[in-house]
Design an enzyme around this catalytic site. Structure first.
Site, PDB file in Angstrom:
ATOM      1  N   SER A  25       0.878  -1.124  -0.038  1.00 21.90           N
ATOM      2  CA  SER A  25       0.127  -0.069   0.005  1.00 21.90           C
ATOM      3  C   SER A  25       0.810   1.280  -0.030  1.00 21.90           C
ATOM      4  O   SER A  25       2.085   1.119   0.117  1.00 21.90           O
ATOM      5  CB  SER A  25      -1.073   0.018   1.320  1.00 21.90           C
ATOM      6  OG  SER A  25      -1.815   0.985   1.161  1.00 21.90           O
TER       7      SER A  25
ATOM      8  N   PRO B 277       3.374   1.036  -7.884  1.00 23.47           N
ATOM      9  CA  PRO B 277       2.863   2.101  -7.049  1.00 23.47           C
ATOM     10  C   PRO B 277       1.633   1.418  -6.294  1.00 23.47           C
ATOM     11  O   PRO B 277       0.903   0.148  -6.679  1.00 23.47           O
ATOM     12  CB  PRO B 277       2.207   2.646  -8.311  1.00 23.47           C
ATOM     13  CG  PRO B 277       2.017   1.660  -9.475  1.00 23.47           C
ATOM     14  CD  PRO B 277       3.069   0.828  -9.319  1.00 23.47           C
TER      15      PRO B 277
ATOM     16  N   ASN C  86       7.281  -4.155   7.374  1.00 25.30           N
ATOM     17  CA  ASN C  86       8.227  -3.068   7.506  1.00 25.30           C
ATOM     18  C   ASN C  86       7.852  -2.114   8.560  1.00 25.30           C
ATOM     19  O   ASN C  86       6.784  -2.251   9.169  1.00 25.30           O
ATOM     20  CB  ASN C  86       8.134  -2.264   6.199  1.00 25.30           C
ATOM     21  CG  ASN C  86       9.318  -1.404   5.903  1.00 25.30           C
ATOM     22  OD1 ASN C  86      10.409  -1.471   6.725  1.00 25.30           O
ATOM     23  ND2 ASN C  86       9.225  -0.258   5.299  1.00 25.30           N
TER      24      ASN C  86
ATOM     25  N   ASP D  16      10.621  -0.970  13.633  1.00 29.58           N
ATOM     26  CA  ASP D  16      11.355  -0.204  14.635  1.00 29.58           C
ATOM     27  C   ASP D  16      10.449   0.541  15.326  1.00 29.58           C
ATOM     28  O   ASP D  16      10.444   1.179  16.466  1.00 29.58           O
ATOM     29  CB  ASP D  16      12.518   0.589  14.140  1.00 29.58           C
ATOM     30  CG  ASP D  16      11.925   1.219  12.773  1.00 29.58           C
ATOM     31  OD1 ASP D  16      11.445   0.745  11.805  1.00 29.58           O
ATOM     32  OD2 ASP D  16      12.488   2.618  12.579  1.00 29.58           O
TER      33      ASP D  16
ATOM     34  N   SER E 238     -29.150   9.187 -45.353  1.00 29.34           N
ATOM     35  CA  SER E 238     -30.032   8.397 -45.512  1.00 29.34           C
ATOM     36  C   SER E 238     -30.865   8.833 -46.997  1.00 29.34           C
ATOM     37  O   SER E 238     -31.297   7.960 -47.861  1.00 29.34           O
ATOM     38  CB  SER E 238     -31.355   8.504 -44.595  1.00 29.34           C
ATOM     39  OG  SER E 238     -30.892   7.864 -43.431  1.00 29.34           O
TER      40      SER E 238
ATOM     41  N   SER F 259     -21.907   5.138 -37.859  1.00 22.68           N
ATOM     42  CA  SER F 259     -20.841   4.529 -37.426  1.00 22.68           C
ATOM     43  C   SER F 259     -19.661   5.331 -37.283  1.00 22.68           C
ATOM     44  O   SER F 259     -18.727   5.819 -37.914  1.00 22.68           O
ATOM     45  CB  SER F 259     -20.403   3.462 -38.609  1.00 22.68           C
ATOM     46  OG  SER F 259     -20.655   4.284 -39.890  1.00 22.68           O
TER      47      SER F 259
END
Length: 618
Positions: free
Chosen positions: A12, A92, A145, A148, A454, A521
């Protein structure tokens, strides 16, 4: 030396991924003095450690990343120790960069999943682990991690370890090594941590130096996708590629897929050195005797264990494009060394990667993961991704921009694809054409609403009919009353609308008709898809061109006025784009030309394009 290890470091935001890599690079003496000096200078401006050197800046190269203290791009770094070489991808942490995480995992042998000891296992922890598993990572290391900052609390570490192992077991990862670390000090990262006497396992670096990620070649059949046909002169033809699985020896019988032809290996070379045998990972040049037709994208395999060939699959995708996935839209599919046309025919479900649940979905948005049905425009040799990452991983490329739209993995072939073949008919298109004394053609009129499509199509239909030609007119509004009545006007619905009409038009041309298609289209890729269904010369793209202002002024149905008032959504030219044809076969400017003049130009072009002998027989 143990083979190189590719691993992805994930977790994260602010868990310390870049600091871990910076510490590994620094302690393994992989940082040039001038680079370290630059980082020391930048630490006061961009760093997060006060006056101390912020080793994360060795990896966070983008300016936005440095200013925010986060990682956005996938940063690749390599380093080595006397025991092993490493290639690490720093993925990331933000959810919106899921596609970057998938990119990093797609080539990794192992995932190092970082967890902040103060925060514990987060939804993003499970998300990244699941993505890594989807893209073939089968081993993970949990690095807890910032130990400490919690006083190297053993209970905190073991609680996180147990929670993560439950997730890993549910996903199906192999046994997870859990290591308490402090990236800031290097404790248990590159050196033993005296602050945690209760931990007796290896440091993270020591584990990475010794972990075995090589799959056993025993029992794996030989597979080699052909990347290049080497023909330096008339007396030599070699087939170059990297052995994806198994082993091959001179004299082995091999088969070529998808053609199904067979031969024997006459010689093997690695670089310019002849070899009697090659194994997985070797880049080789093979010669065959007898020589058979082999092209780039074919797969050479053991004759007794050929690769599968199919043209429809169930697959997992991570969607990487800003535009949502549209079912039926054509893409280029890159599968090992082969490139083919492909389209998603069905979205089966979207995957909630935080918990693995399957959610109903009609589209896939940026960073979504989903399971889809996929069809290619020709049979391709492959292997399910679980059997071979090299033969089962693919990407989808946007035909208009050449951007990578998705990364995917093949789960299995859809067997009905192998059971459905084109039925050869005794009465061919040529026979029907001669009976009608004309060459069939698809005249595809494209342009914005009220551009005049048309009107021109109707006049053309009437003129050709008066000349004795056999025609049929497919008009956009008329088709939506029946064939496409279930479709709306979202981008995905428009793509499917054009796909259906193009397929119908192809059948009408096969019946010997001149079929006139009048559809907005709006998307270039769908018009290209339509053209690709027809034989050369059987399709004419006609751009009926008029400015938005002119179309809005004409507005015979009052649609522009409604769209501008917000009463109609996804209206072409207002809140949905129209992609002008870049190279139409014919352009008709209806602001300069009358409908009758446009039809004159069209019939003149048709008389020139269509052969006349059949008409002269009348």
């Amino acid at each position: 030396m143990t083979p190189a290890l590719r691993f992805v470091l994930c977790g994260s935001v602010d868990d310390g991924k870049s600091t871990v890599i910076g510490r590994l690079l620094h302690d393994c003496r992989q940082v040039f003095s001038d680079e370290l000096k630059r980082v020391e200078q930048d630490s006061g401006r961009y760093g997060t450690q006060g006056r101390a050197t912020d080793l994360a800046l060795l990896v966070d190269g983008l300016r936005d990343e440095r200013e925010q203290g986060i990682t956005i791009d996938v940063a690749y770094r390599s380093f080595e120790t006397p025991r092993r070489r490493f290639i690490v991808a720093d993925a990331p942490g933000h959810e919106q960069y899921t596609r970057n995480m998938a990119t990093g995992a797609s080539t990794a042998d192992l995932a190092v999943v970082l967890v902040d000891a103060r925060k514990g296992v987060l939804p993003q922890t499970a998300r990244h682990t699941r993505i890594a598993a989807i893209f073939g990572v089968r081993r993970a290391v949990l690095a807890v991690n910032k130990m400490d900052l919690v006083g190297w609390d053993r209970d905190a570490f073991e609680s996180i370890r147990d929670a993560y192992r439950a997730i890993a077991n549910e996903i199906g990862l192999a046994a997870v090594e859990a290591i308490p670390v402090s990236a800031l000090t290097g404790a248990n990262l590159t050196r033993d941590g005296a602050s945690a006497p209760w931990y007796s396992g290896p440091t993270l670096l020591a584990h990475l130096e010794t972990v075995d990620v090589e799959e056993s070649p025993a029992g794996r059949p030989f597979r080699m996708p052909v990347q290049y046909v080497n023909r330096p002169h008339a007396d030599f033809r070699g087939y170059c590629g990297r052995v994806a699985a198994g082993t091959v020896a001179v004299g082995d019988a091999v088969g070529i897929s998808p053609a199904g032809t067979g031969s024997r290996v006459a010689s093997i070379a690695v670089g310019d050195r002849p070899r009697d045998r090659a194994a997985r990972g070797d880049s080789v040049t093979l010669t065959l005797a007898p020589d058979v037709d082999v092209t780039r994208g074919d797969v050479v395999a053991g004759v007794d264990e050929p690769v599968e060939v199919a043209d429809q699959f169930q697959a997992r995708l991570v969607w990487m494009h800003d535009e949502p996935l549209a079912v039926g839209r054509p893409y280029a599919m890159k599968l090992h060394t082969r490139e083919v046309g492909a389209a998603v025919t069905r979205i089966r479900h979207r995957l909630d990667v935080s918990n693995g649940s399957e959610l109903a979905a009609s589209v896939l948005e940026l960073n979504d993961l989903g399971t889809v049905n996929l069809a290619t425009d020709r049979p391709v040799p492959f292997a399910p991704f679980d059997e071979s990452r090299a033969l089962g991983g693919f990407s989808l490329i946007d035909l208009a921009t050449n951007a990578t739209a998705a990364a995917g993995t093949i789960l299995f072939p859809l067997m009905r694809a192998a059971n459905v073949t084109w039925q050869q008919l005794d009465v061919s298109k040529d026979v029907r054409s001669r009976l009608k004394l004309q060459r069939p053609q698809c005249v595809w009129l494209t342009g914005m609403s009220a551009s005049g499509k048309s009107t021109i199509a109707n006049l053309l239909d009437r003129r050709l009919t008066n000349e004795g030609r056999h025609t049929y007119l497919l008009d956009g509004d008329n088709v939506r009353h029946g064939l496409c009545r279930d479709l709306g006007f979202t981008e995905a619905d428009r793509v499917e609308n054009i796909r259906r009409v193009a397929e119908v038009a192809r059948l009408m041309v096969d019946a010997g008709l001149i079929v006139i298609v009048a559809f907005i289209s709006p998307f270039r890729s769908e018009r290209d898809y339509a053209r690709g269904l027809f034989e050369p010369g059987d399709f004419m793209e006609v751009f009926v061109d008029a400015s938005l202002e002119a179309c809005a002024e004409r507005d015979p149905k009052g649609l522009y006025a409604k769209a501008l008032r917000g009463e109609i959504r996804n209206f072409t030219g207002i809140d949905s784009p129209y992609e002008r044809p870049e190279d139409p076969d014919l352009r008709l400017d209806t602001e300069e030309l009358s409908p009758e003049a446009c039809v004159d130009l069209l019939t003149e072009r048709l008389d020139r394009e269509l052969p006349t002998p059949m008409r002269e027989d009348r």
